[in-house]
Write an enzyme that holds these catalytic residues in place. Structure first.
Site: not given
Ligand code: NOJ
Ligand code: CA
Length: 535
Positions: A98, A202, A252, A317-318
């Site tokens: 990442d 990210d 992302e 994971h979000d």
């Molecule tokens: C996206 C990530 O997937 C998330 O987990 C994170 O909190 C935010 N970006 C900030 O880095």
């Protein structure tokens, strides 16, 4: 066939903190991942994406980086990472890490130097004066953070506000300063030299900001820092660094990019685009929004056929767990297998999220105090109605996907021998890898079958032409390559005769490549099939 390896690959996301504890302290780590590589191989995984392992105060579990050149103590040492890379490579698994490049931790050395106006770091973050209104010092504008509340925080030291689009402990880097680009490029080179194969980049849609800093419209507050022309120009420069090291990238892509934005990212900026249209596949009442699902599948395929390349996924994971999003369907597990098959036979690159392949579910949170996630904490901090926020987080908290991976039915689900840093889902005796490996009807064995069919027909998937169908809640597509393949799912509550709905599809005993139930010419509710339709 298109020779780009990542077009033919299946990825797997590991949330390092929750995946496997290799040294018995209750926290997942790099050694733990290394111990489970054979498992990933048996699933059919070609690359593993590891969430951030850098030195960090762990306000956002590592997305707040303190030092990019150091591994967090609890995750291991640089030598562990090197051994993991070499073991993965010996098994034919590539390693993707990442790259957190939109922000750092507030404890990063760069931020301290910037706060003290030490050159050349003074402008490495986004600093602005506040406004005085009725004698009160207010932030420079009304910009909001994704994590709730103002996107600005005051620094007494510098007597200015800094921008943070996520938590206030994660200040945004300023890409208008050449120092930022230079420092991030060095990090990319460092890990490329160590042998990593690529980066999941990210929050990359947000690296450009509206530099006038006028107030924003609050209904789409994120537009002032999402998918702006400046993000593209910064990325074009970064991509030269990626390309010169032969690294592949998954970007992302938040902030609601249009299809046009997405194609721009695909033009010399990023390899795989990870956008979130598929969240429209979930409707109210824990049900599938069938039309939304159909649209997002078609959109992902169109992107892959039209010059870009889609990441194929429903969760990470979000987001909460896939099966739990489908509680309102008659048969949530088979409904999830329908969703998985439809997604993972598309043109694009599947990325399975750890635990998805065994059908892990949401955690039964009982109180607002239960949440570990900084996002949830900020929501409660700014909440007018705690109860309402709690009801929402019970469904949607990011912590659902961060409970420990369920390996077996021993204490702590085989994740560790020590009490874990986060919860173990109480259903671990029923849902775990060891149990599912022994049951050919388990979610795990179904995932293995789906992925192996995908591998068998990968040339058709990568180069073939797709045609989509959606009638009476039965949806699917055909793939026309050297072979003709049909993928079809019955998302209705009644049994349907395939050939009555779609003349083109026919099922007999010998043309079924995969189905989650025994198949004749009828699809039961929540039955999905991959069919070989060669004449
Ligand atoms: C996206 C990530 O997937 C998330 O987990 C994170 O909190 C935010 N970006 C900030 O880095
Ligand atoms: Ca550990």
């Amino acid at each position: 066939m298109d020779k780009m390896w990542w077009k033919q690959a299946v990825g797997y996301e590991v949330y390092i903190r929750s995946f496997k504890d290799g040294n018995g302290d209750g926290i997942g780590d790099i050694r733990g991942i290394a111990d489970k590589l054979e498992y990933l191989k048996s699933l059919g995984v070609d690359f593993v994406w590891i969430c951030p392992f850098y030195d960090s105060p762990m306000d956002d579990n590592g997305y707040d980086v303190r030092n990019y050149y150091k591994i967090a103590k609890e995750y291991g040492k640089m030598s562990d990472l090197k051994s993991l890379i070499s073991k993965a490579h010996s098994l034919g698994i590539k390693v993707v890490i990442d790259l957190v490049l939109n922000h750092t931790s507030i404890t990063h050395e760069w931020f301290k130097l910037s706060e003290n106006r030490v050159e050349p770091y003074t402008d490495m973050y986004i600093w602005r004066d506040g406004r005085y209104v009725d004698g009160k010092l207010l932030p420079p504008n009304n910009w909001q953070s994704f994590f709730s509340g103002s996107a600005w925080e005051y620094s007494k030291k510098r007597k200015q506000f800094y921008l943070h689009i996520f938590s206030k402990s994660m200040p945004d880097l300023n890409y208008e300063s050449p120092v930022t680009l230079g420092e991030i490029s060095k990090i990319i080179k460092f890990y490329a030299d160590m042998g990593v194969d690529g980066f999941r980049v990210d929050a990359v849609a947000h690296i450009g900001k509206e530099v006038k800093f006028d107030d924003c419209k609050l209904n789409k507050f994120f537009k002032v820092y999402s998918n702006l022309p400046s993000a593209h120009s910064h990325l074009k420069k970064l991509n030269q660094v990626f390309e010169s090291h032969n690294l592949f990238t998954i970007g992302e892509m938040g902030g609601e990019p249009t299809p046009k934005d997405i194609l721009k990212y695909s033009d010399g900026e990023l390899d795989i685009i990870s956008n979130f249209d598929q969240m429209g596949a979930f409707g109210d009442g824990h049900k599938i929004n069938r039309r939304g699902l159909f649209r997002s599948l078609r959109q992902k395929e169109r992107l892959s056929s039209g010059g870009g390349w889609s990441a194929l996924f429903y969760l990470n994971h979000d987001y909460p767990r896939l099966v739990s999003k489908l509680m309102g369907e008659g048969d949530k597990v088979n409904a999830s297998l329908c969703m998985a098959t439809l997604m993972y036979m598309l043109k694009g690159t599947p990325i399975i999220y750890n635990g998805e392949e065994i059908g892990m579910e949401n955690y039964p949170f009982k109180s607002p105090k239960d949440f570990k996630d900084v996002n949830a904490k900020m929501i409660f901090e700014n909440a007018e109605d705690i109860e309402k926020e709690f009801e929402n987080l019970k469904e949607n908290s990011r912590d659902h996907s961060r409970t420990v991976m369920q390996w077996n039915d021993t204490k702590y689900a085989g994740f560790s021998e020590h009490i874990p840093w986060i919860y173990v889902n109480p259903n671990y005796k029923k849902i775990n890898v060891e149990k599912e490996e022994k049951n050919e009807h388990s979610v795990l064995c179904n995932y293995k079958k789906i992925l192996s069919v995908r591998k068998k027909y990968i040339a058709d998937i990568v180069d073939g032409k797709y045609k989509f169908y959606f009638k009476h809640n039965v949806l699917g597509y055909t793939i026309l390559g050297n072979n003709k393949i049909g993928v079809i799912a019955n998302l209705s509550e009644r049994t349907v005769k395939i050939s009555t709905i779609y003349k083109k599809f026919r099922a007999s005993r010998d043309n079924v490549c995969y189905s989650n139930m025994p198949l004749y010419d009828q699809l039961k509710p929540y039955q999905v099939a991959i069919l070989n339709l060669n004449d």
